[in-house]
Write a protein that holds these residues in place. Structure first.
Motif, PDB file in Angstrom:
ATOM      1  N   TYR A 242       0.793  -1.094   0.131  1.00  0.00           N
ATOM      2  CA  TYR A 242      -0.100   0.102  -0.067  1.00  0.00           C
ATOM      3  C   TYR A 242       0.782   1.300  -0.043  1.00  0.00           C
ATOM      4  O   TYR A 242       1.859   1.255   0.941  1.00  0.00           O
ATOM      5  CB  TYR A 242      -1.040  -0.040   1.134  1.00  0.00           C
ATOM      6  N   TYR A 243       0.739   2.247  -0.856  1.00  0.00           N
ATOM      7  CA  TYR A 243       1.442   3.415  -0.904  1.00  0.00           C
ATOM      8  C   TYR A 243       0.415   4.573  -1.135  1.00  0.00           C
ATOM      9  O   TYR A 243      -0.524   4.637  -1.804  1.00  0.00           O
ATOM     10  CB  TYR A 243       2.211   3.640  -2.226  1.00  0.00           C
TER      11      TYR A 243
ATOM     12  N   THR B  31      -3.243   4.309   3.086  1.00  0.00           N
ATOM     13  CA  THR B  31      -2.755   4.269   4.382  1.00  0.00           C
ATOM     14  C   THR B  31      -2.332   5.422   4.985  1.00  0.00           C
ATOM     15  O   THR B  31      -2.164   5.523   6.140  1.00  0.00           O
ATOM     16  CB  THR B  31      -1.235   3.263   4.071  1.00  0.00           C
TER      17      THR B  31
ATOM     18  N   ARG C 210      -5.120   7.464   8.021  1.00  0.00           N
ATOM     19  CA  ARG C 210      -5.203   7.021   9.523  1.00  0.00           C
ATOM     20  C   ARG C 210      -4.912   7.993  10.310  1.00  0.00           C
ATOM     21  O   ARG C 210      -3.889   8.913  10.123  1.00  0.00           O
ATOM     22  CB  ARG C 210      -3.968   5.618   9.820  1.00  0.00           C
TER      23      ARG C 210
ATOM     24  N   LYS D  31      12.255  -2.169   6.780  1.00  0.00           N
ATOM     25  CA  LYS D  31      10.810  -1.609   7.715  1.00  0.00           C
ATOM     26  C   LYS D  31      11.485  -1.163   9.147  1.00  0.00           C
ATOM     27  O   LYS D  31      12.446  -1.624   9.559  1.00  0.00           O
ATOM     28  CB  LYS D  31       9.955  -2.669   7.867  1.00  0.00           C
TER      29      LYS D  31
ATOM     30  N   TYR E 185       0.896   0.109  15.213  1.00  0.00           N
ATOM     31  CA  TYR E 185      -0.040   1.447  15.118  1.00  0.00           C
ATOM     32  C   TYR E 185       0.117   2.081  16.279  1.00  0.00           C
ATOM     33  O   TYR E 185      -0.319   3.283  16.367  1.00  0.00           O
ATOM     34  CB  TYR E 185      -1.361   0.981  14.824  1.00  0.00           C
TER      35      TYR E 185
ATOM     36  N   TYR F 257       4.906  -1.468   6.486  1.00  0.00           N
ATOM     37  CA  TYR F 257       4.551  -0.126   6.911  1.00  0.00           C
ATOM     38  C   TYR F 257       5.869   0.822   7.644  1.00  0.00           C
ATOM     39  O   TYR F 257       6.383   0.035   8.266  1.00  0.00           O
ATOM     40  CB  TYR F 257       3.522  -0.321   7.888  1.00  0.00           C
TER      41      TYR F 257
ATOM     42  N   TYR G  90       2.836   6.407   9.824  1.00  0.00           N
ATOM     43  CA  TYR G  90       1.401   7.033   9.575  1.00  0.00           C
ATOM     44  C   TYR G  90       1.205   8.327   9.276  1.00  0.00           C
ATOM     45  O   TYR G  90       2.046   9.233  10.027  1.00  0.00           O
ATOM     46  CB  TYR G  90       0.352   6.297  10.683  1.00  0.00           C
TER      47      TYR G  90
ATOM     48  N   SER H   6       7.740   8.642   6.998  1.00  0.00           N
ATOM     49  CA  SER H   6       7.638   8.578   5.709  1.00  0.00           C
ATOM     50  C   SER H   6       8.638   7.968   4.595  1.00  0.00           C
ATOM     51  O   SER H   6       9.761   8.095   5.234  1.00  0.00           O
ATOM     52  CB  SER H   6       6.605   9.719   5.059  1.00  0.00           C
TER      53      SER H   6
END
Length: 762
Positions: free
Chosen positions: A261-262, A283, A286, A633, A645, A669, A672, A684
């Motif tokens: 997911y980008y 994504t 959030r 990651k 999260y 991920y 966020y 990011s």
């Protein structure tokens, strides 16, 4: 009375003698003066002639008009070699070290003595005329000093006959240059060393003689002769089949089907490839607690470069062939993660019959395309090609055995976990590698350094720091030698240092990898020094996980795709860095409660804000076991768990900046952002490609399964045996050390004629 008469007679006799002497003296003044004064004038003229001869010699030795361009460089070398008593065959280069000029205390670094020259025969002296072959400038210099063509060879013969009488008018002169030795001091560079001898000039006239003696200075001089060999540009023949390097990708994803997911604040430049169907999702939508937002739509992804996809429905490990294989799928699909649908069509349609992607071209530069109900926009850049689907499947390696083999040969190979690897580009132009095998070793790591020599081609020689703190030349340990210095040992007398190939490998984990730490742990900008020297190529490879704890910056940075390539895409900068995990992950140290940097494995590791990595990162996967691997990651180092999260005290960490390429088995991920695109947790992603990866890669960096035909590259320069350029020069040296004269030692602007002191007249 008798006594008085005797005294008078004695006085009279004295007066007679005195009168006679006065008469004789008067006679010498009038008759011999004409002979003595011309003799003295002749002696003084001889001194002036000797000085003029030295001045002419210096002018000739620096006339810059010697060898003919395009003539044979072998002939030129032979001419120089024939200055030796026994003619020497001179190579263009030789094994050089620090040597002393024979007969002196002058030490010349990076040199080799070709021969000593106690004296020059007339034949040897005449060679100097052949070396300076009488071009326009040299001829003018000869003529300026009244040296006719027929006298040129005799001039050099007389010049080096410093202990032989040479006639000049009514004077006999002993003067000139005393030869010492011929040294090689560089690639096709030779120095003929000599010193100015003392001067004796004896003038005579009608049987009278006057002698002037002048002492020579003790300084040493040399005539430098530098040759540059010309080259012929030979077209490079095509190589029919080569394996493409993974460094040729700015972003590569193997199995990111429906999971890559980008969203907002993701930036990619350079070639992008997926083996499976490219996935996009929101994504970005959030909040700081990881909950989906209602207004998280419409975020922008920027993709600046060509996009290709193999379009596999699934990438699955095939035990029969021992590697991944492509399972089914259309060749032109893109997955809309929001709609939960796979869209088909070479226009990358995502949703709605009328909302489709317009292939990037010159006309869409700087715009983005809205996909109706889709949650993202893709910004395109000028010059991109249309997306390509159904390109060949690219197989990733499943281990780092190739890198292990390279490290065993000429790299640093280790077993088990490694607590810390720290890289530094030294101010002394060395590349430093500091390795602590355990956390307890951080205070006293094994340290290596290397830098290129001046040899051609350049070679990198390894040195090792011993427990005494001394740097010693090192080589790879033999199979029966034991060592606690990671496979390297100090060289023994007569042994050559080992050449470092650029790969550092372990079959375990690398717990902390970084360059120099930032000036302060809490610095939000990359204030620390460079990690990779401008000349160095280096790859850190591990079979398991590699954890990044700090910036790894090039000494010469490549902060935009074309910053380090020329107009033809050829690399203009040498430094290259790579990180490869064979069957683990590349982790970025994340402490949920600490924004500051911690690189010491004795603490809770934490990468800094806006971390900067110059190089290529690649995480492959243990496809046979399906273990957690193949991702780049963040990693929770406080709990040794995956990034999550959870809201934390550390909050946002800015951007994960890679100036090179990222290659991974699957996406993960990184952080966020909130509904307006602000980073609130983790990092990011900001990936800026380094276009050198199209033609160059870090040492031992993995290659793909794709074979391509290599088009001819730049022509290869091949020496053609002819002279392209040359240079003559005269240098002066202090007599008791190796330092060439400088302004501080009163040697600038010197002349050979002033190298003889004031004389005495006899």
């Amino acid at each position: 009375m008798v006594i008085v008469v005797l005294l008078a007679m004695i006085v009279l006799a004295g007066l007679v003698v005195m009168s006679s002497n006065l008469a004789l003296s008067s006679y010498r003044t009038t008759s011999e003066q004409k002979a003595i004064l011309p003799a003295q004038f002749a002696a003084e003229s001889g001194v002036a002639y000797a000085k003029a001869k030295l001045s002419a010699a210096q002018a000739l030795m620096t006339a810059q008009d010697g060898f003919v361009q395009g003539s044979s460089i072998l002939t030129a070398r032979n001419l120089i070699g024939r200055l030796c008593p026994t003619p020497a065959n001179l190579p263009s280069t030789a094994a050089r070290q620090q040597t002393t000029v024979p007969g002196t205390q002058v030490v010349i670094p990076d040199s080799v003595v070709i021969c000593t020259i106690p004296s020059l025969s007339s034949t040897q002296a005449a060679l100097l005329t052949n070396i300076m072959n009488g071009g326009a400038n040299t001829a003018a210099t000869f003529n300026q000093y009244g040296i006719s063509p027929s006298q040129r060879e005799q001039f050099f013969t007389d010049l080096f006959a410093y202990n032989t009488d040479v006639s000049f008018g009514d004077a006999k002169i002993q003067s000139g240059l005393q030869p010492l030795a011929l040294l090689q001091t560089g690639l096709d560079q030779y120095q003929f060393f000599f010193k100015v001898a003392g001067l004796t000039s004896t003038g005579s006239s009608d049987g009278s003689a006057r002698k002037i003696q002048v002492e020579g200075n003790s300084t040493i001089h040399s005539m430098t002769i530098s040759l540059v060999e010309d080259v012929t540009l030979v077209p490079t023949a095509p190589i029919s089949v080569i394996n493409k390097s993974f460094a040729s990708y700015g972003l590569f994803i193997n199995r990111g089907s429906n999971g890559g997911y980008y969203g907002a604040e993701n930036y990619f430049s350079g070639p992008v490839h997926t083996n499976t169907i490219m996935s996009f999702g929101y994504t970005s939508g959030r909040d700081e607690n990881g909950n989906l937002t209602a207004d998280g739509r419409g975020q922008t992804i920027i993709m600046d470069g060509n996009f290709t996809s193999s379009g596999c429905a699934e990438v699955r490990y095939d035990a029969s062939i021992g590697k991944d294989s492509c399972i089914g799928g259309a060749t032109n699909q893109l997955y809309d993660a929001t709609a939960g649908q796979t869209k088909t069509g070479d226009t990358m349609k995502l949703s709605g019959a009328t909302s489709q992607h317009v292939a990037p071209n010159e006309n869409t530069a700087g715009t983005y395309n809205d996909y109706g109900d889709s949650v993202f926009k893709m910004s395109v850049k000028k010059g991109n090609n249309a997306p390509q689907f159904g390109v060949p499947f690219v197989t990733m390696p499943k281990n780092a055995q190739d890198q292990k083999s390279l490290a065993n040969t000429d790299g640093i190979s280790m077993s088990g976990d490694v607590a810390q690897v720290k890289l530094t580009a030294g101010a002394d132009k060395y590349q430093y590698i500091s390795i602590a095998k355990t956390a307890a070793d951080v205070a006293n790591p094994v340290q290596f350094r290397y830098k290129p020599s001046t040899d051609t081609p350049p070679k990198m020689y390894m040195q090792m720091r011993t427990s005494t703190g001394a740097w010693v030349a090192a080589r790879k340990a033999g199979p029966t030698e034991t060592t606690n210095t990671l496979g390297w040992v100090a060289v023994r007398p007569g042994e050559a240092p080992g050449t470092f190939g650029g790969v550092v490998y372990t079959d375990g984990n690398v717990t902390s990898l970084s360059g120099p730490p930032r000036n302060a742990a809490g610095d939000a900008t990359a204030t620390g020094g460079a990690a990779i020297s401008s000349f160095a190529g280096l790859t850190v490879a591990a079979e398991k996980n590699v954890t990044l704890t700090g910036d790894v910056k090039y000494e010469t940075r490549c902060l935009s795709p074309n910053a380090c390539v020329d107009a033809n895409g050829n690399p203009t900068v040498d430094n290259m860095f790579g990180v490869f995990s064979g069957s683990g992950n590349i982790r970025v140290a994340w402490d949920p409660y600490n924004l500051n940097q911690v690189i010491d494995p004795n603490g809770i590791l934490s990468a800094p804000q806006d971390i900067q990595i110059d190089g290529f990162l690649m995480a492959s996967k243990d496809t046979a076991t399906g273990a957690d691997s193949g991702q780049i990651k963040p990693w929770n180092t406080r709990n040794n768990t995956a990034f999550s999260y959870i809201k934390s005290a550390a909050g946002k960490k800015g951007k994960f900046n890679v100036h090179g390429g990222t290659i991974k088995d699957a996406d993960a991920y990184f952080g966020y952002v909130n509904s307006v695109g602000a980073n609130i947790l983790g990092w990011s992603e900001n990936y800026m490609y380094d276009n050198r990866g199209q033609k160059k890669s870090p040492p031992g960096f993995p290659t793909t399964s794709v074979t391509v035909t290599q088009v001819p590259g730049e022509p290869t320069p091949v020496p053609n045996g002819k002279i392209k350029d040359y240079n003559f020069g005269v240098q002066k040296y202090n007599p008791n050390n190796s330092v060439a004269c400088s302004a501080t030692t009163n040697c600038i602007g010197f002349s050979l004629e002033n190298e003889i002191r004031q004389g005495t007249l006899n």
